[in-house]
Design a protein around this motif. Structure first.
Motif, PDB file in Angstrom:
ATOM      1  N   GLU A 100     -22.151  -0.088 -48.493  1.00 20.03           N
ATOM      2  CA  GLU A 100     -23.145   0.488 -47.579  1.00 20.03           C
ATOM      3  C   GLU A 100     -23.436  -0.463 -46.416  1.00 20.03           C
ATOM      4  OE1 GLU A 100     -25.605   3.796 -48.968  1.00 20.03           O
ATOM      5  OE2 GLU A 100     -26.196   2.381 -50.542  1.00 20.03           O
ATOM      6  N   ARG A 101     -23.441  -1.762 -46.667  1.00 22.26           N
ATOM      7  CA  ARG A 101     -23.625  -2.711 -45.564  1.00 22.26           C
ATOM      8  C   ARG A 101     -22.473  -2.614 -44.569  1.00 22.26           C
ATOM      9  NH1 ARG A 101     -25.421  -6.078 -49.841  1.00 22.26           N
ATOM     10  NH2 ARG A 101     -23.384  -7.122 -49.941  1.00 22.26           N
ATOM     11  N   TYR A 102     -21.278  -2.512 -45.091  1.00 24.63           N
ATOM     12  CA  TYR A 102     -20.099  -2.393 -44.225  1.00 24.63           C
ATOM     13  C   TYR A 102     -20.156  -1.103 -43.406  1.00 24.63           C
ATOM     14  CZ  TYR A 102     -15.282  -1.282 -42.915  1.00 24.63           C
ATOM     15  OH  TYR A 102     -14.156  -0.911 -42.224  1.00 24.63           O
ATOM     16  N   LEU A 103     -20.513   0.015 -44.063  1.00 25.31           N
ATOM     17  CA  LEU A 103     -20.578   1.297 -43.359  1.00 25.31           C
ATOM     18  C   LEU A 103     -21.660   1.283 -42.283  1.00 25.31           C
ATOM     19  CD1 LEU A 103     -20.146   3.718 -46.401  1.00 25.31           C
ATOM     20  CD2 LEU A 103     -18.479   3.301 -44.584  1.00 25.31           C
ATOM     21  N   ALA A 104     -22.807   0.687 -42.595  1.00 28.01           N
ATOM     22  CA  ALA A 104     -23.877   0.607 -41.600  1.00 28.01           C
ATOM     23  C   ALA A 104     -23.419  -0.190 -40.377  1.00 28.01           C
ATOM     24  CB  ALA A 104     -25.118  -0.022 -42.225  1.00 28.01           C
ATOM     25  N   TRP A 105     -22.677  -1.289 -40.625  1.00 26.76           N
ATOM     26  CA  TRP A 105     -22.129  -2.086 -39.522  1.00 26.76           C
ATOM     27  C   TRP A 105     -21.172  -1.270 -38.662  1.00 26.76           C
ATOM     28  CZ3 TRP A 105     -16.963  -4.239 -39.213  1.00 26.76           C
ATOM     29  CH2 TRP A 105     -16.788  -5.097 -38.123  1.00 26.76           C
ATOM     30  N   ARG A 106     -20.469  -0.290 -39.312  1.00 26.93           N
ATOM     31  CA  ARG A 106     -19.522   0.558 -38.580  1.00 26.93           C
ATOM     32  C   ARG A 106     -20.174   1.814 -38.025  1.00 26.93           C
ATOM     33  NH1 ARG A 106     -14.057   0.220 -39.743  1.00 26.93           N
ATOM     34  NH2 ARG A 106     -13.953   1.800 -38.086  1.00 26.93           N
ATOM     35  N   GLY A 107     -21.499   1.948 -38.136  1.00 22.25           N
ATOM     36  CA  GLY A 107     -22.192   3.095 -37.547  1.00 22.25           C
ATOM     37  C   GLY A 107     -22.486   4.230 -38.490  1.00 22.25           C
ATOM     38  N   CYS A 108     -22.214   4.068 -39.794  1.00 22.59           N
ATOM     39  CA  CYS A 108     -22.490   5.105 -40.796  1.00 22.59           C
ATOM     40  C   CYS A 108     -23.591   4.606 -41.725  1.00 22.59           C
ATOM     41  CB  CYS A 108     -21.227   5.452 -41.587  1.00 22.59           C
ATOM     42  SG  CYS A 108     -19.945   6.242 -40.608  1.00 22.59           S
ATOM     43  N   GLY A 109     -24.820   4.688 -41.269  1.00 20.88           N
ATOM     44  CA  GLY A 109     -25.954   4.232 -42.055  1.00 20.88           C
ATOM     45  C   GLY A 109     -26.647   5.388 -42.725  1.00 20.88           C
ATOM     46  N   GLU A 110     -27.967   5.416 -42.639  1.00 17.86           N
ATOM     47  CA  GLU A 110     -28.735   6.502 -43.248  1.00 17.86           C
ATOM     48  C   GLU A 110     -28.315   7.837 -42.645  1.00 17.86           C
ATOM     49  OE1 GLU A 110     -33.423   7.720 -44.069  1.00 17.86           O
ATOM     50  OE2 GLU A 110     -32.890   5.870 -43.014  1.00 17.86           O
ATOM     51  N   GLY A 111     -28.153   8.844 -43.497  1.00 22.33           N
ATOM     52  CA  GLY A 111     -27.712  10.149 -43.021  1.00 22.33           C
ATOM     53  C   GLY A 111     -26.207  10.323 -43.004  1.00 22.33           C
ATOM     54  N   LYS A 112     -25.469   9.328 -43.460  1.00 16.97           N
ATOM     55  CA  LYS A 112     -24.002   9.426 -43.466  1.00 16.97           C
ATOM     56  C   LYS A 112     -23.535  10.484 -44.463  1.00 16.97           C
ATOM     57  CE  LYS A 112     -23.654   5.576 -46.748  1.00 16.97           C
ATOM     58  NZ  LYS A 112     -25.103   5.322 -46.748  1.00 16.97           N
ATOM     59  N   VAL A 113     -22.311  10.955 -44.249  1.00 13.72           N
ATOM     60  CA  VAL A 113     -21.710  11.960 -45.127  1.00 13.72           C
ATOM     61  C   VAL A 113     -20.329  11.485 -45.546  1.00 13.72           C
ATOM     62  CG1 VAL A 113     -23.017  13.864 -44.117  1.00 13.72           C
ATOM     63  CG2 VAL A 113     -20.755  13.290 -43.190  1.00 13.72           C
ATOM     64  N   LEU A 114     -19.893  11.957 -46.702  1.00 16.40           N
ATOM     65  CA  LEU A 114     -18.600  11.559 -47.255  1.00 16.40           C
ATOM     66  C   LEU A 114     -17.640  12.740 -47.219  1.00 16.40           C
ATOM     67  CD1 LEU A 114     -16.651   9.686 -48.760  1.00 16.40           C
ATOM     68  CD2 LEU A 114     -17.794  10.341 -50.902  1.00 16.40           C
ATOM     69  N   LEU A 115     -16.472  12.514 -46.640  1.00 17.14           N
ATOM     70  CA  LEU A 115     -15.414  13.511 -46.560  1.00 17.14           C
ATOM     71  C   LEU A 115     -14.227  13.026 -47.377  1.00 17.14           C
ATOM     72  CD1 LEU A 115     -13.935  15.993 -45.349  1.00 17.14           C
ATOM     73  CD2 LEU A 115     -13.436  14.578 -43.332  1.00 17.14           C
ATOM     74  N   MET A 116     -13.793  13.837 -48.343  1.00 23.02           N
ATOM     75  CA  MET A 116     -12.579  13.539 -49.102  1.00 23.02           C
ATOM     76  C   MET A 116     -11.452  14.408 -48.566  1.00 23.02           C
ATOM     77  SD  MET A 116     -13.405  11.184 -51.257  1.00 23.02           S
ATOM     78  CE  MET A 116     -11.879  11.212 -52.186  1.00 23.02           C
ATOM     79  N   LEU A 117     -10.342  13.767 -48.216  1.00 30.17           N
ATOM     80  CA  LEU A 117      -9.185  14.461 -47.663  1.00 30.17           C
ATOM     81  C   LEU A 117      -8.004  14.319 -48.604  1.00 30.17           C
ATOM     82  CD1 LEU A 117      -9.412  13.211 -43.955  1.00 30.17           C
ATOM     83  CD2 LEU A 117     -10.157  15.428 -44.857  1.00 30.17           C
ATOM     84  N   GLY A 118      -7.247  15.403 -48.788  1.00 31.21           N
ATOM     85  CA  GLY A 118      -6.051  15.379 -49.605  1.00 31.21           C
ATOM     86  C   GLY A 118      -4.815  15.599 -48.760  1.00 31.21           C
TER      87      GLY A 118
END
Length: 542
Positions: A323-341
């Motif tokens: 979560e720290r890494y994602l927040a640094w990349r702009g995906c903090g609170e309110g982020k969503v997860l997409l799984m792609l196949g």
């Protein structure tokens, strides 16, 4: 052995991590599970069978009990609290189409209702016997599981319809083929069940929903045998396959199904991508779907589901670092997860990923590579065991799903979650609701919402909570213009809402079709068509 009052193999246990339990206490409140009824006490309640003897029919109490329930929350409540209600009077395990024919004819002679059963994974009440003066016979199709023929030139495989997902795929993979139909219930669901409920699998974007895979078959109806040949395409009037698809055991018993198969892919990868907001995630999956890149799966979790997934995962230190890494990349609170196949040849995968990358980048996507994807793939059919673990802590889980055009997706998601929370608020309870888009199309998407809430201390209060939730969310779906089912079927639980989608003229046509194939009501257990279908609010007939 299969659990008699829960999901899956009773040797498999899933425990909630302490952090996950603390999260649920915060969201819903602390609670404790009610005492489950013992199997012996439940069996003691069963009334004597009303069926006359038949050499193929068992009236064993436990067999009758197991044949009378699926996996809906209503089924769980009745079993766990020991409030059984109506049960099947007898169970048969036919081993051929001829035996199905014989049993249908016998049931007609003795005035019984017949309910076909595949893997008993229904979550909308398909298997519940009706309260009816007629006896009920359940046909368990699980012994009809053979691969009857494989045409590698036409890429067709003909199976007996009772074959379960793992057995079906194993028989195909032994010859280098696959079907690729993977609903979450894959381990216990049957091919025939998929067809008659219009099922959708996790990778249907590549391999097709069951209506694309079902090429023909054999239906034993009360009026006679309906044989549907396999054709690559036809302009010869209405497609009789469509009469079988979604028929839910009301026209007859599907005994054989021919399906369109695929070669095993050279490679398969699942990749997790985080995006900064729901709006960004929805824009990304819509663009990917409309670009028609050939991905095998797109599954987008909204912010609450993404948060819930991370909190219930355990591994708190690793999740905190992520979560720290994602927040640094702009995906903090309110982020969503997409799984792609991605499935296919190595060059095909590289091409799809190269085409998908700029679409995801434009919406601020942050890829985690195959790390999360491998974990998802390893547990893709185990997540449903969480229902058992949650019950053991005093929490009930139910899901509702629909599909709408893209312009309606945000409002539908909000309406479904709000309706669930409002239904439980009426009992002074909190409801943890979250949503994902499980199947994405160029035109629109499925909307799949999960509701977690406290069970309640007794059967009546628990059942009242569930019914209020079911009714409130179903009505919200109707009011927002969605289908009452994208992938679970109608069953008995949703039958009252089918008229809103089909209209009065359409419902009359469905009833006429049922009356043609089943003039005596031999299969009239209440699935699909309720005894009477009043006009439903929300939409006019077509």
């Amino acid at each position: 052995m299969r659990r008699w009052n829960g999901w899956g193999d009773d040797s498999i246990e899933t425990a909630l991590q302490p952090g996950a339990l603390a999260f649920l206490h915060q969201q819903i409140g602390a609670t404790a599970a009610p005492s489950d009824a013992a199997l012996a006490a439940v069996l003691a309640q069963l009334p004597p069978s009303r069926l006359p003897p038949h050499p193929q029919v068992s009236t064993d109490a436990e067999a009758r009990l197991r044949a009378s329930f699926g996996q809906s929350l209503g089924d769980w409540l009745r079993l766990r609290f020991g409030r059984i209600g109506a049960v099947s009077d007898g169970v048969a395990w036919p081993e051929s189409s001829a035996q199905v024919r014989e049993l249908l004819d016998w049931a007609s002679e003795v005035g019984a209702i017949v309910i076909p059963c595949g893997g008993a994974t229904s979550v909308v009440g398909h298997l519940s016997p009706p309260e009816d003066p007629r006896p009920v016979l359940t046909l368990m199709m699980g012994r009809m599981r053979k691969l009857l023929s494989l045409d590698s030139t036409a890429q067709l495989a003909r199976f007996e319809a009772g074959v379960l997902g793992p057995d079906l795929e194993a028989q195909l993979r032994a010859q280098g083929w696959m079907l690729g139909h993977y609903p979450q219930s894959f381990e216990y669901a049957s091919l025939g069940g998929w067809v008659v409920t219009r099922s959708s699998g996790q990778q249907s974007a590549r391999y097709g929903r069951i209506e694309q895979l079902f090429a023909g078959g054999r239906l034993e109806t009360p009026r006679g045998t309906l044989q549907i040949p396999t054709l690559p395409a036809s302009a010869a009037g209405p497609d009789l396959r469509e009469w079988v698809l979604g028929s839910e055991g009301r026209l007859g018993v599907l005994t054989e199904a021919t399906v369109r198969i695929s070669r095993l892919p050279e490679r398969e990868e699942f990749i997790g991508v985080f995006l900064p907001s729901w709006q960004a995630g929805e824009a990304a999956v819509r663009a990917l779907a409309q670009a028609r890149l050939g991905l095998s799966m797109m599954r987008l979790a909204n912010p609450v589901e993404t948060l819930t997934t991370l909190r219930l995962a355990g591994h708190e230190a690793q999740i905190a670092w992520l979560e720290r890494y994602l927040a640094w990349r702009g995906c903090g609170e309110g982020k969503v997860l997409l799984m792609l196949g991605f499935s296919g040849g190595a060059r095909q995968l590289r091409a799809m990923q190269a085409l998908a990358r700029p679409i995801l980048k434009a919406q601020g996507g942050v890829s985690t590579g195959t790390l999360l994807g491998k974990k998802w793939a390893a547990n893709r059919f185990k997540g449903v065991y969480l229902r058992n673990a949650l019950w053991a802590q005093g929490y009930a889980v139910d899901t509702m799903e629909t599909a709408v055009d893209w312009s309606r997706v945000p409002a539908m998601m909000a309406a479904m979650e709000s309706a669930g929370r409002e239904a439980l608020a009426g009992f002074g309870e909190r409801c943890h609701a979250y949503t994902h888009l499980s199947h994405v199309y160029a035109q629109g998407s499925s909307v799949y919402t999960t509701f977690v809430f406290r069970i309640g201390g007794d059967f009546d209060s628990a059942m009242a909570r569930w019914k209020a939730l079911k009714q409130g969310v179903s009505q919200a779906i109707v009011n927002q213009g969605g289908t009452i089912s994208h992938q679970h079927g109608v069953g008995k639980d949703h039958a009252a809402y089918l008229g809103a989608e089909k209209g009065a003229t359409g419902m009359a046509a469905l009833q006429a079709m049922v009356d043609h194939f089943d003039p005596q009501g031999l299969l009239a257990s209440g699935n699909l068509l309720p005894p009477a279908t009043p006009a439903q609010p929300g939409r006019s007939g077509r």
